[in-house]
Design a protein around this motif. Sequence first.
Motif, PDB file in Angstrom:
ATOM      1  N   LYS A   1       0.702  -1.181   0.087  1.00 41.79           N
ATOM      2  CA  LYS A   1       0.018   0.045   0.014  1.00 41.79           C
ATOM      3  C   LYS A   1       0.773   1.283  -0.213  1.00 41.79           C
ATOM      4  CE  LYS A   1      -1.908   1.173   3.986  1.00 41.79           C
ATOM      5  NZ  LYS A   1      -2.920   1.253   4.965  1.00 41.79           N
ATOM      6  N   TYR A   2       1.731   1.402   0.686  1.00 38.61           N
ATOM      7  CA  TYR A   2       2.897   2.540   1.092  1.00 38.61           C
ATOM      8  C   TYR A   2       3.434   2.706  -0.274  1.00 38.61           C
ATOM      9  CZ  TYR A   2       1.690   3.424   5.875  1.00 38.61           C
ATOM     10  OH  TYR A   2       0.787   3.525   6.833  1.00 38.61           O
ATOM     11  N   ILE A   3       4.100   1.605  -0.888  1.00 41.82           N
ATOM     12  CA  ILE A   3       4.733   1.813  -2.383  1.00 41.82           C
ATOM     13  C   ILE A   3       3.867   2.117  -3.221  1.00 41.82           C
ATOM     14  CG2 ILE A   3       5.873   0.278  -4.262  1.00 41.82           C
ATOM     15  CD1 ILE A   3       7.202  -1.283  -1.883  1.00 41.82           C
ATOM     16  N   ASP A   4       2.501   1.889  -3.330  1.00 38.07           N
ATOM     17  CA  ASP A   4       1.672   2.087  -4.229  1.00 38.07           C
ATOM     18  C   ASP A   4       1.376   3.709  -3.956  1.00 38.07           C
ATOM     19  OD1 ASP A   4      -0.475   1.881  -6.305  1.00 38.07           O
ATOM     20  OD2 ASP A   4      -1.843   2.466  -4.768  1.00 38.07           O
ATOM     21  N   MET A   5       1.569   4.220  -2.766  1.00 38.03           N
ATOM     22  CA  MET A   5       1.420   5.532  -2.555  1.00 38.03           C
ATOM     23  C   MET A   5       2.609   6.303  -3.055  1.00 38.03           C
ATOM     24  SD  MET A   5      -0.836   4.925   1.160  1.00 38.03           S
ATOM     25  CE  MET A   5      -0.610   6.749   1.690  1.00 38.03           C
ATOM     26  N   GLY A   6       3.616   5.946  -3.138  1.00 38.37           N
ATOM     27  CA  GLY A   6       4.886   6.721  -3.618  1.00 38.37           C
ATOM     28  C   GLY A   6       5.814   6.480  -2.827  1.00 38.37           C
ATOM     29  N   ARG A   7       5.995   5.604  -1.655  1.00 42.12           N
ATOM     30  CA  ARG A   7       6.971   5.428  -0.910  1.00 42.12           C
ATOM     31  C   ARG A   7       8.296   4.648  -1.705  1.00 42.12           C
ATOM     32  NH1 ARG A   7       5.774   5.841   4.578  1.00 42.12           N
ATOM     33  NH2 ARG A   7       3.998   7.417   4.888  1.00 42.12           N
ATOM     34  N   VAL A   8       9.428   4.757  -1.272  1.00 39.60           N
ATOM     35  CA  VAL A   8      10.321   4.198  -2.192  1.00 39.60           C
ATOM     36  C   VAL A   8      10.905   3.155  -1.291  1.00 39.60           C
ATOM     37  CG1 VAL A   8      12.711   4.614  -3.085  1.00 39.60           C
ATOM     38  CG2 VAL A   8      10.955   6.618  -3.201  1.00 39.60           C
TER      39      VAL A   8
ATOM     40  N   VAL B   1      11.528  -6.629  -4.243  1.00 40.36           N
ATOM     41  CA  VAL B   1      10.996  -5.350  -4.439  1.00 40.36           C
ATOM     42  C   VAL B   1       9.918  -5.551  -5.712  1.00 40.36           C
ATOM     43  CG1 VAL B   1      10.861  -3.004  -5.360  1.00 40.36           C
ATOM     44  CG2 VAL B   1      12.707  -3.790  -3.617  1.00 40.36           C
ATOM     45  N   HIS B   2      10.102  -6.749  -6.476  1.00 37.08           N
ATOM     46  CA  HIS B   2       9.210  -6.915  -7.687  1.00 37.08           C
ATOM     47  C   HIS B   2       7.868  -7.536  -7.241  1.00 37.08           C
ATOM     48  CE1 HIS B   2      12.600  -6.124 -10.634  1.00 37.08           C
ATOM     49  NE2 HIS B   2      13.225  -6.997 -10.054  1.00 37.08           N
ATOM     50  N   PHE B   3       8.038  -8.016  -6.133  1.00 34.18           N
ATOM     51  CA  PHE B   3       6.836  -8.554  -5.592  1.00 34.18           C
ATOM     52  C   PHE B   3       5.618  -7.204  -5.335  1.00 34.18           C
ATOM     53  CE2 PHE B   3       4.414  -9.480  -1.364  1.00 34.18           C
ATOM     54  CZ  PHE B   3       3.478 -10.357  -2.026  1.00 34.18           C
ATOM     55  N   TYR B   4       6.154  -6.385  -4.606  1.00 34.86           N
ATOM     56  CA  TYR B   4       5.369  -5.254  -4.129  1.00 34.86           C
ATOM     57  C   TYR B   4       5.120  -4.411  -5.632  1.00 34.86           C
ATOM     58  CZ  TYR B   4       6.944  -6.460   0.378  1.00 34.86           C
ATOM     59  OH  TYR B   4       6.853  -7.150   1.595  1.00 34.86           O
ATOM     60  N   GLN B   5       6.171  -4.602  -6.396  1.00 33.85           N
ATOM     61  CA  GLN B   5       5.622  -3.756  -7.797  1.00 33.85           C
ATOM     62  C   GLN B   5       4.600  -4.319  -8.481  1.00 33.85           C
ATOM     63  OE1 GLN B   5       9.586  -3.852  -9.511  1.00 33.85           O
ATOM     64  NE2 GLN B   5      10.206  -1.727  -8.831  1.00 33.85           N
ATOM     65  N   LEU B   6       4.475  -5.833  -8.366  1.00 38.49           N
ATOM     66  CA  LEU B   6       3.474  -6.461  -9.065  1.00 38.49           C
ATOM     67  C   LEU B   6       2.046  -5.676  -8.328  1.00 38.49           C
ATOM     68  CD1 LEU B   6       2.339  -8.786 -10.741  1.00 38.49           C
ATOM     69  CD2 LEU B   6       2.357 -10.161  -8.982  1.00 38.49           C
ATOM     70  N   TYR B   7       2.217  -5.718  -6.964  1.00 36.15           N
ATOM     71  CA  TYR B   7       0.755  -5.154  -6.256  1.00 36.15           C
ATOM     72  C   TYR B   7       0.560  -3.702  -6.648  1.00 36.15           C
ATOM     73  CZ  TYR B   7      -0.140  -9.414  -3.441  1.00 36.15           C
ATOM     74  OH  TYR B   7      -0.610 -10.684  -3.012  1.00 36.15           O
ATOM     75  N   ASP B   8       1.776  -2.933  -6.848  1.00 37.11           N
ATOM     76  CA  ASP B   8       1.400  -1.575  -7.230  1.00 37.11           C
ATOM     77  C   ASP B   8       0.957  -1.489  -8.801  1.00 37.11           C
ATOM     78  OD1 ASP B   8       2.078   1.253  -7.524  1.00 37.11           O
ATOM     79  OD2 ASP B   8       3.837   0.937  -8.023  1.00 37.11           O
ATOM     80  N   LEU B   9       1.077  -2.318  -9.813  1.00 35.82           N
ATOM     81  CA  LEU B   9       0.699  -2.489 -10.814  1.00 35.82           C
ATOM     82  C   LEU B   9      -1.054  -2.854 -10.803  1.00 35.82           C
ATOM     83  CD1 LEU B   9       0.891  -2.146 -14.120  1.00 35.82           C
ATOM     84  CD2 LEU B   9       1.642  -4.551 -13.883  1.00 35.82           C
TER      85      LEU B   9
END
Length: 217
Positions: A44-51, A63-71
């Motif tokens: 959720k925080y990565i989707d909100m712009g956190r690095v 990190v790719h795991f969270y990037q999948l959710y971001d997408l």
Amino acid sequence: MNTSKLNSNRVMLLLYVLIALFYIISLLYSPVGYDESKYYIVSKYIDMGRVPWMDIHPGSVGVHFYQLYDLWFDFVGNSFYSARLLSLVLSIAAIAAVLRLLQLLKLNNYAIFAWVLLYALNPFYGYLNVIVSHVSITNSLFIITASYQIQLMLHLKQNIKNNRMILIAIVAGISAASLVLIRPYQLIGVLALFAFLSYYVISSKRYKLFIIFVFSS
């Protein structure tokens, strides 16, 4: 269409409906675990712009795991249940791939029902396959990759050449690439299956079709 094939299609449709209902109920009512809430909060925080690593620690998962959710969140919105929905979609896709494979292997309906009861409708897997977790995601991706690669081999064995083979190769390739990006150690399993299928193609002297296996693996 003969009566037996029509009845078989009706049975498969019934199975898909039962599986979909089972996983929707699991998605809505399965208890929330500690790891699941941790994965969702980071996503959720990565989707909100956190690095990652700078603003928030992603933990041991890549990190790719969270990037999948971001997408994923870009399409369905950011919520706990939309995150679970990704696991549900991939799980049903994996089960559909296995059911199709069992049909191609010409197993009877009793054997297919047995697999559905032991795995697809198993309460433990019903929970594991809908939670927000790298285990759920990578398990489904590996099943999809393996099932479609084996389907591709069966098509080659029957000397079937059509657009469906290209689609199967593309799906297997995307699934395998996503799997390795999320959990690199899964590359061992993918390469083992790739080696077996490559041997089949080369030993069958179908060199022109080897590129399909290269792409799908």
